[in-house]
Scaffold this active site. Structure first.
Site, PDB file in Angstrom:
ATOM      1  N   GLU A  83      39.294  12.278 -14.418  1.00 15.36           N
ATOM      2  CA  GLU A  83      40.256  12.083 -13.331  1.00 15.36           C
ATOM      3  C   GLU A  83      41.024  10.769 -13.439  1.00 15.36           C
ATOM      4  OE1 GLU A  83      37.099  13.092 -12.690  1.00 15.36           O
ATOM      5  OE2 GLU A  83      37.161  14.885 -11.428  1.00 15.36           O
ATOM      6  N   PHE A 108      26.782  17.127  -0.122  1.00 11.20           N
ATOM      7  CA  PHE A 108      26.961  17.061  -1.570  1.00 11.20           C
ATOM      8  C   PHE A 108      28.432  16.769  -1.894  1.00 11.20           C
ATOM      9  CE2 PHE A 108      27.913  19.337  -5.618  1.00 11.20           C
ATOM     10  CZ  PHE A 108      27.196  18.479  -6.440  1.00 11.20           C
ATOM     11  N   GLN A 109      28.659  15.772  -2.731  1.00  9.05           N
ATOM     12  CA  GLN A 109      30.001  15.352  -3.148  1.00  9.05           C
ATOM     13  C   GLN A 109      30.900  14.995  -1.972  1.00  9.05           C
ATOM     14  OE1 GLN A 109      31.496  18.177  -6.115  1.00  9.05           O
ATOM     15  NE2 GLN A 109      30.425  17.003  -7.677  1.00  9.05           N
ATOM     16  N   LYS A 126      37.462  21.763   2.827  1.00  9.35           N
ATOM     17  CA  LYS A 126      37.439  23.095   2.223  1.00  9.35           C
ATOM     18  C   LYS A 126      37.793  24.191   3.235  1.00  9.35           C
ATOM     19  CE  LYS A 126      34.356  25.905  -0.687  1.00  9.35           C
ATOM     20  NZ  LYS A 126      35.324  26.219  -1.754  1.00  9.35           N
ATOM     21  N   MET A 159      42.967 -10.344 -25.366  1.00  6.71           N
ATOM     22  CA  MET A 159      43.556 -11.205 -24.345  1.00  6.71           C
ATOM     23  C   MET A 159      42.519 -12.188 -23.810  1.00  6.71           C
ATOM     24  SD  MET A 159      46.507 -11.390 -23.505  1.00  6.71           S
ATOM     25  CE  MET A 159      47.665 -11.989 -22.358  1.00  6.71           C
TER      26      MET A 159
END
Lengths: 573, 165
Positions: free
Chosen positions: A50, A112-113, A162, A468
């Protein structure tokens, strides 16, 4: 007739003219994906992570001028886009990001999630909201596209539980939306602008500082005409690079921490600094007390909050860059700046932007070949030394665009953003300039590029280091290379001061890695081979190519100003 | 650095309070007090915010609030005539009869109500300005061993203009 939320979702995207979305499925967005599966107007790009997804959307948005659209699942899907949200927020990139959410009845239960993604992203989005009623869905999506693209553009997050996706409700997608708290500035205060112009006209050593706002509002032509008509030299920020063609005689260079000597000296000596579309980031100003000490400062910006925040301004003008410049062009008269221009040219002659040419293949050589090779490329960089070299040496004009992570400085941005740019511009060449650190942060997107048939040319500047930071260690920390050597293994001596014969091999082998993805890999170790490699990469139209340039390992970005020091105190050698 | 007052009209929606208060913590602005409640229009909430800041920071705070989508209007109350009150309850505990008398006297002088009373305690209900409330607390602390204080933060509204009277 009422329809489901998922149907309205797709209808809304179609009405917004969305043809591509970047999506990664998961438990709470399967309904939306199922609906997308049933239509063929909107292409769904499936990345491999993602974070890659949202950088792809950023590259797509930056290179096309359209709103980038993301769709991810709840929980980890949502948290994985946070870096990209912050990046887009900083660099004013219009995105609409949809996150799935657990059903309304489960919110707050540690389901969950489940994460409170709206709460977590409040300070890194322009607007964010959870849809709590099905009847609000259409209005919220309409709002999101409007807010993302207008005023100072930015990312908007819509969290859709959902059960909202499956609930039925109104079928209408509104054609416009009124938001009482959101009134982006769409005009210019002529009185204030006139004051700014009068100040500019009185200047003997005027200087234009052009920021990313010029590129965002597409005011490049107007700025060029204005600078030419008034004969005012132009310096840019990194995000403003390309505001006028870099080969133009009035263009001095980038100012700031790794800017050109002449550009920084010009800022510190000018008597009127006419700045447009910049927020005076600390990388531009250095020590604020010493910034443009002799100058009256004009600041034109679409965002009121950017004005007089970092730098006290003499004439503030709240306006879109293009609107302001169009007005200014009506008044523009030629100033006599010949002496001032000669002075700047003189500074440039004493300290030009140049690398030593006697110790192997330098980034400057590679970038010079790149400049010669591509007629109308989009350049996308990652973050680090290679990025600074790119911003120093790339030539940009109306046909060449540069996309870079300026504000947040997100390593891992380059490859996915380049893929997004290529997906949005299949007929243009897209060149990703990256380092061996940053490329590995989203290396999995090689697969996305291959399956999408996005033949980006990846110019990998490999110096075996997180260069860097190593540069800072080299200059200010007694060469104590703490955690910056990417070859380092447990067998290495504790106090290694740099590369030597006993160094372990580099991992991964980028050529083999490219090939394992079904992409192409070319390793270049000598200057003589640069051009051939670029030419060969351009012939591959099926899949991306990694050109791995083995550059001098201890090369540093110069000039440089130490953080917090005055911009006139540059380290030149 | 001085105290400044802002009245803020915001959308009466979930998360708006968190967004506004998050701005103050995220940008290190010095928030003194924040109260919020719905207005005559139930879709709109009004906040009264007190911050301690210098002029430049205060300008920036107002701009930052203004650019929030959920913020409808920002009103700077610092230099306009306003009415301002803060509710405060103070319980004075473990006191003798003589000390009770002293509490009543203080209540009289400060124009606060005695809301409740026990064998060895008194509850004061105060609707004063924030500064006057501070003074009262200081006084009570100096005179009595145990006090319990709860305060609600100030609410403020612009005075009615003299021309409208």
């Amino acid at each position: 007739m009422d329809i489901t939320g998922r149907k309205l979702f797709v209808k809304a995207l179609q009405e917004e003219g969305v043809d591509t979305i970047f999506g990664y499925p998961g438990g709470t967005v399967t309904d939306l994906f199922d609906e997308l599966y049933k239509q063929d107007c909107i292409e769904v790009v499936l990345p491999r992570h993602e974070q890659g997804l949202i950088h792809e959307a950023e590259g797509y948005a930056k290179s096309t001028g359209k709103v980038g659209v993301c769709l991810v699942t709840s929980g980890p899907g949502a948290t994985n886009i946070m870096t990209g949200l912050a990046d887009a927020h900083y660099d004013s990139i219009p995105l609409v990001c949809f996150t799935g959410q657990v059903p309304l009845s489960l919110i707050g239960n540690d389901a969950f999630q489940e994460v409170d993604i709206v709460g977590m992203t409040r300070s890194i989005t322009k607007y964010g909201v959870t849809v709590r009623r099905r009847e609000d869905l259409g209005r919220i999506i309409k709002m999101a596209f409007h807010i993302a693209a207008t005023g100072k553009p930015g990312p908007v997050l819509i969290d859709i539980p959902k059960d909202i996706q499956t609930a039925t409700g109104p079928a209408e997608y509104p054609s416009n939306v009124q938001i009482r708290g959101y009134k982006p500035n769409e005009s210019v205060h002529v009185g204030q602008l006139k004051k700014a112009y009068k100040l500019l006209r009185s200047a003997k050593k005027p200087l234009i500082l052009a920021g990313g706002g010029i590129n965002i509002s597409k005011a490049n032509d107007q700025l060029l005409q204005f600078a030419e008509k008034m004969q005012i030299p132009v310096v840019t920020t990194i995000m403003g690079k390309g505001a006028i063609p870099t080969t133009h005689p009035l263009y001095v260079g980038n100012s700031g921490m790794h800017g050109k000597y002449a550009a920084n000296i010009a800022v510190s000596k000018c008597d009127v600094l006419f700045s447009i579309g910049t927020r005076f980031n600390d990388r531009i100003t250095g020590d604020l007390n010493e910034f443009a000490p002799k100058a009256k400062i004009v600041h034109i910006d679409v965002d009121t909050a950017s004005i007089s925040r970092n730098v006290a301004v003499d004439v503030p003008v709240v306006s879109d860059a293009r609107l302001a410049l169009e007005k200014l062009l009506e008044w523009a008269e030629t100033l006599d700046t010949e002496k001032w221009q000669e002075q700047i040219a003189e500074w440039n002659k004493t300290n030009p932007l140049e690398m030593r040419r006697d110790h192997g293949m330098t980034p400057q050589m590679i970038l010079e070949h790149i400049n010669k090779t591509f007629a109308d490329a989009i350049y996308v960089t990652d973050v680090g030394q290679h990025q600074m070299w790119a911003t120093q040496y790339l030539e940009l004009d109306a046909w060449h665009q540069m996309i870079t992570s300026g504000g947040l400085g997100t390593m891992g941005f380059g490859l996915p953003a380049a893929i997004g740019a290529k997906i949005g511009n299949p007929d243009r060449e897209v060149v990703c300039i990256t380092g061996d650190g940053g490329l590995q942060m989203n290396i999995q997107e090689m697969a996305t590029a291959v399956v999408q048939g996005a033949p980006v040319i990846i110019c990998l500047f490999n110096n075996y280091y997180l260069g860097m930071v190593r540069q800072m260690q080299q200059l200010f920390y007694g060469k104590r290379y703490a955690a910056t050597c990417l070859r380092r293994r447990k067998t290495c001596p504790a106090n290694c001061k740099g590369p030597n014969e006993a160094c372990p091999p580099y991992t991964p082998d980028f050529i083999a890695l490219a090939e394992s993805y079904g992409a192409h890999g070319i390793r270049v170790e000598r200057e003589e081979d640069i051009q051939a490699a670029l030419d060969q990469a351009r012939t591959y139209k099926d899949a991306p190519t990694i050109i791995e340039f083995m550059i001098a390992t201890e090369e540093i970005v110069l000039p440089m100003v130490k953080g917090g020091n005055p911009m006139s105190e540059m380290i030149l050698k | 650095m001085k105290n400044r007052w802002i009245a803020l009209y915001v959308e009466n929606q979930v998360g708006v309070l968190a967004k506004v208060s998050g701005l103050f913590s995220g940008k290190s602005y010095n928030l003194q007090s924040l109260t919020v409640g719905t207005t005559e229009d139930e879709t709109v909430s009004r906040m009264t915010i007190c911050v301690t800041s210098d002029d430049v920071t205060f300008e920036q705070i107002k701009k930052q609030l203004n650019r929030m989508v959920e913020v409808i209007k920002v009103i700077d109350l610092t230099s306009v005539p306003i009415h301002m009150k803060e509710i405060l309850f103070a319980k004075v505990l473990h006191i003798s009869a003589a000390e009770k008398q002293e509490v009543y006297q203080i209540a009289q002088v400060f124009h606060v109500e005695v809301a409740d009373i026990g064998n060895d305690s008194v509850l004061l209900e105060c609707k004063l300005t924030e500064r006057r409330n501070n003074e009262l607390i200081t006084l009570l602390k100096s005179k009595f061993r145990t006090i319990e204080v709860v305060r609600g933060g100030a609410v403020a509204i612009e005075s009615i203009s003299t021309s409208c009277r």
